[in-house]
Design an enzyme around this catalytic site. Structure first.
Site, PDB file in Angstrom:
ATOM      1  N   SER A  43     108.816  75.145  64.994  1.00  0.00           N
ATOM      2  CA  SER A  43     107.783  74.724  64.038  1.00  0.00           C
ATOM      3  C   SER A  43     106.555  75.622  64.005  1.00  0.00           C
ATOM      4  O   SER A  43     105.871  75.687  62.995  1.00  0.00           O
ATOM      5  CB  SER A  43     107.352  73.284  64.307  1.00  0.00           C
ATOM      6  N   LYS A  91     100.482  71.846  66.689  1.00  0.00           N
ATOM      7  CA  LYS A  91     100.346  72.223  65.281  1.00  0.00           C
ATOM      8  C   LYS A  91      99.023  72.946  65.072  1.00  0.00           C
ATOM      9  O   LYS A  91      98.144  72.924  65.917  1.00  0.00           O
ATOM     10  CB  LYS A  91     100.367  70.978  64.373  1.00  0.00           C
TER      11      LYS A  91
END
Length: 164
Positions: A43, A91
């Protein structure tokens, strides 16, 4: 023989003193200031794990910045997963409260980030469980900020900020 036993005794005594000082200091440091974590998955590629599934990056996560509310756009953060509160996800902060974000695959094309929230995304779009899936994340779910390194990029910013 007695001389060597005295040396061993002194060594063990010094080791124990050092151990009982170093362990509490290390535990306090890791709990309050920073910790080391392994980042796995795709990710955050290419910023983290550029080698793909065959490798994982080890990063230093700064807890102090979160305690002092120093999270900024472009920071890579660790936060509690909305899907599984026992798990942490890593993130990039794309937008802060009050910012308007052009989303990728979210139900709304544009989202204004509400008060007390941030918008986070993985760098590898389409391979990330992020705010495009779960919406704005509560700022209180952020646990750490990734300590900047040479290969940490600040790309992928899509925030259309108000007044900035």
């Amino acid at each position: 023989m007695a001389h060597s036993q005295g040396w061993v005794k002194r060594y063990l005594k010094a080791f124990c003193k050092g151990f009982f000082v170093a362990v509490p200091v290390a535990v306090t440091f890791l709990d309050r200031v920073a910790c080391v974590a392994r980042v796995e998955g795709a990710s955050m590629q290419p910023s983290l794990n550029p080698g793909g599934s065959q490798s994982s990056d080890v990063v230093l996560l700064n807890h102090w910045k979160v305690r002092n509310f120093e999270v900024q756009r472009g920071d890579i953060v660790s936060l509690v997963s909305p899907k599984n509160p026992e798990q942490k996800i890593i993130k990039r902060v794309i937008a802060l409260e009050g910012d308007i974000v052009k989303t990728i695959g979210h139900k709304n094309r544009y989202v204004k980030v509400p008060r007390g929230h941030i918008w986070v995304e993985g760098d590898h779009h389409g391979h990330s469980f992020d705010s495009n899936s779960f919406g704005p994340a509560r700022s209180t779910t952020v646990t750490h900020v990734l300590q900047k390194s040479n290969h940490t990029e600040v790309g992928c910013l899509q925030a259309l900020t108000q007044g900035s």
